[in-house]
Design a protein around this motif. Structure first.
Motif, PDB file in Angstrom:
ATOM      1  N   ARG A 110       0.808  -1.383  -0.130  1.00  0.00           N
ATOM      2  CA  ARG A 110       0.068   0.505   0.043  1.00  0.00           C
ATOM      3  C   ARG A 110       0.963   1.153   0.294  1.00  0.00           C
ATOM      4  N   LEU A 111       0.412   2.799   0.113  1.00  0.00           N
ATOM      5  CA  LEU A 111       1.296   3.218  -0.922  1.00  0.00           C
ATOM      6  C   LEU A 111       0.512   4.362  -0.024  1.00  0.00           C
ATOM      7  N   PRO A 112       0.789   5.570   0.775  1.00  0.00           N
ATOM      8  CA  PRO A 112       0.014   6.940   1.277  1.00  0.00           C
ATOM      9  C   PRO A 112      -0.164   7.671   0.182  1.00  0.00           C
ATOM     10  N   ILE A 113      -1.446   8.291   0.488  1.00  0.00           N
ATOM     11  CA  ILE A 113      -2.307   9.084  -0.026  1.00  0.00           C
ATOM     12  C   ILE A 113      -1.743  10.382   0.630  1.00  0.00           C
TER      13      ILE A 113
ATOM     14  N   PRO B  38      -3.225   1.188  -3.518  1.00  0.00           N
ATOM     15  CA  PRO B  38      -2.423  -0.289  -3.458  1.00  0.00           C
ATOM     16  C   PRO B  38      -1.549   0.020  -4.215  1.00  0.00           C
ATOM     17  N   GLY B  39      -0.268  -1.114  -4.046  1.00  0.00           N
ATOM     18  CA  GLY B  39       0.696  -0.793  -5.176  1.00  0.00           C
ATOM     19  C   GLY B  39       1.233  -1.965  -5.926  1.00  0.00           C
TER      20      GLY B  39
ATOM     21  N   THR C  83      -2.544   0.787  -9.626  1.00  0.00           N
ATOM     22  CA  THR C  83      -2.025   1.375  -8.838  1.00  0.00           C
ATOM     23  C   THR C  83      -0.671   1.638  -8.753  1.00  0.00           C
ATOM     24  N   GLY C  84       0.745   2.341  -8.568  1.00  0.00           N
ATOM     25  CA  GLY C  84       2.140   1.615  -7.555  1.00  0.00           C
ATOM     26  C   GLY C  84       2.922   2.658  -8.494  1.00  0.00           C
ATOM     27  N   LEU C  85       4.415   2.360  -8.012  1.00  0.00           N
ATOM     28  CA  LEU C  85       5.124   3.079  -8.820  1.00  0.00           C
ATOM     29  C   LEU C  85       5.488   2.689  -9.742  1.00  0.00           C
TER      30      LEU C  85
END
Length: 502
Positions: free
Chosen positions: A27-30, A43-44, A214-216
């Motif tokens: 998970r990635l922060p908003i 989600p990452g 979604t993700g890096l």
């Protein structure tokens, strides 16, 4: 409207028509750029998730989605557009709080989202009658026609400055053409793109037709761009990332469409007439969307005879811009999207000063905003063409100014850039405007305005701004394989070889 009243949906990855947890459960922060506070997470995705999404997309092409007609795809697109309109009151604040753009801009973006989808629904519907388009030949014994087939599975990688709108610029024509798509939005602003997944689920879009990861960039974007079973990549973003995508695509001989930013000029001649009107277009061309626009006309090229008066008016108008939380009424300039981007913008300003330029206005954090990634609208003078501020894209509310004497000099200054996305010219002399429009080395030209953008004309650049066109009919053509079918229709033998004698 207060940010605390906005509920941030918690979503998973959208794959094969369902919400699915990432394989590695990342998970990635908003982060709200107006407050610097964590307001949720996304989600990452990683390479494992990309593989699953590609498999789903390929199944969709081999199954229900691959057998749809243009009219059937148009029906799905119109249902999606209707849902966007229905959910606009919740999508607008989500877009503003996620990207930092003023609420009034997010509102306009959502209208453009639904209109763009409806536009491509119309083009999808028209496709059925355009199939088997005859190609005239010089031989009566042979007939030829053209089929427009979906190119296949497409990877769509989009930026954070127009999160849902830039996604739709790619998703709508890809679906209209019959492709199966995998959307990878920027990790800095993904909320509304994930909501697009829920909308697709609600309208019953066939599973796998659109997948959203979604993700890096290195963990999700790179595996998508380099995947052997992704048939095309369309990317909007930085030059550095675009070069990597193009290099990877070359290894697989994979087509790409690239939109990689710009350093666009706005040229204003002494015969412009109404200076206030020209000032407003100058501000809109550079400071709209907090200056975070690839086509921002951030190099103001002013005829010397009007420069002093024009700059005085420009300063007065700039000081009147309301900088605030994007959810506040009347906000016209919100925060930069992230801390890293904020620091990049501030470094560009400090470098300009160290190289000898003058920060005529702005260049710092607004005094009344102690939190958030805010940068005052910045005007820089005493610029020469060797300076970084003249050459490199800032992607923030920063305008640099240079003067000219002759039309020839204005053209040379306008084209003095490695980029070629857009340019603007303001003058009452329409013949001069036409000459300038032809001389600009760009993909788009604005005459007596700057920055208005529509879904019907083509959009894209040349030089290091990339290649290929989005929007309009040209955007749809991006997603086709053009196939010729040639048929021999004569009863006579071809006659090239002689039969064996009996």
């Amino acid at each position: 409207m207060a940010a605390t009243n906005i509920r941030i949906p918690s979503r998973l990855l959208f794959i094969d028509g369902e919400w699915r947890e990432p394989v590695k459960k990342n998970r990635l922060p908003i982060i709200n750029p107006a407050t610097e506070q964590v307001i949720g997470d996304i989600p990452g995705a990683t390479a494992e998730d990309v593989n699953i999404a590609v498999e789903a997309a390929r199944r969709a092409l081999a199954g229900e989605w691959g057998s749809t007609t243009g009219a059937q795809r148009a029906k799905y697109l119109r249902s999606i557009a209707a849902k966007v309109k229905e959910r606009k009151p919740e999508l607008v604040p989500l877009e503003a709080i996620d990207s930092g753009k003023p609420l009034v801009e997010a509102d306009a973006d959502m209208d453009d989202v639904s209109s763009t989808i409806e536009y491509y629904a119309g083009l999808a519907e028209a496709l059925d009658s355009r199939q088997k388009t005859p190609v005239p030949l010089h031989l009566e014994s042979i007939k030829s026609c053209v089929l427009r087939e979906p190119i296949g599975v497409v990877g769509l990688i989009t930026p954070w400055n127009y999160p849902l709108l830039m996604a739709i610029w790619k998703v709508a024509p890809a679906l209209a053409a019959g492709c199966a798509a995998i959307l990878k939005p920027s990790e800095l602003a993904s909320i509304t793109c994930l909501e697009l997944g829920e909308i697709c689920r609600e309208v019953g879009l066939p599973p796998g037709a659109l997948n959203i990861l979604t993700g890096l960039g290195p963990e999700a974007g790179a595996p998508l761009a380099t995947h052997r079973h992704v048939d095309k990549v369309s990317f909007t973003g930085s030059l550095a990332t675009g070069v990597k995508i193009m290099t990877a695509a070359a290894q697989l001989v994979k087509p790409v469409t690239l939109e990689l930013g710009g350093k666009s000029p706005i040229v204003i001649f002494e015969d412009v007439g109404d200076l206030d009107k020209a000032v407003e277009w100058t501000l809109f061309g550079c400071f709209w969307t907090n200056g975070q626009i690839c086509s921002a006309t951030s190099r103001l090229i002013l005829q010397e005879s009007i420069a002093a008066e024009f700059v005085n008016k420009l300063l007065a108008w700039t000081k009147n811009i309301k900088i605030s939380d994007p959810l506040e009424e009347g906000c016209k300039l919100g925060p930069i999207v992230s801390q890293a981007q904020y620091e990049k913008v501030m470094k560009c300003i400090s470098t300009a000063k160290s190289e000898g330029a003058t920060i005529l206005y702005g260049g710092k954090r607004p005094e009344h905003l102690q939190k958030g990634y805010y940068v005052e609208p910045t005007i820089i003078t005493d610029v020469n063409t060797s300076m970084q501020i003249w050459k490199e894209e800032v992607f923030g509310p920063v305008l640099c100014i240079k003067t000219f004497k002759t039309e020839k000099e204005a053209i040379e200054l306008a084209n003095d850039t490695e980029y070629g996305l857009a340019a603007a010219v303001l003058s009452k002399d329409l013949e001069r405007c036409e000459r300038m429009a032809k001389a600009f080395q760009t993909g788009a030209v604005w005459v007596n305005c700057s920055q208005p953008c529509f879904w019907q004309p083509p959009w894209g650049g040349k030089k290091r701004s990339g290649f290929g066109r989005e929007l309009g009919e040209w955007g749809l053509e991006n997603y086709f394989n053009i196939k010729q079918i040639t048929q021999y229709v004569s009863d006579e033998p071809w006659g090239w070889y002689k039969p064996p004698s009996k």
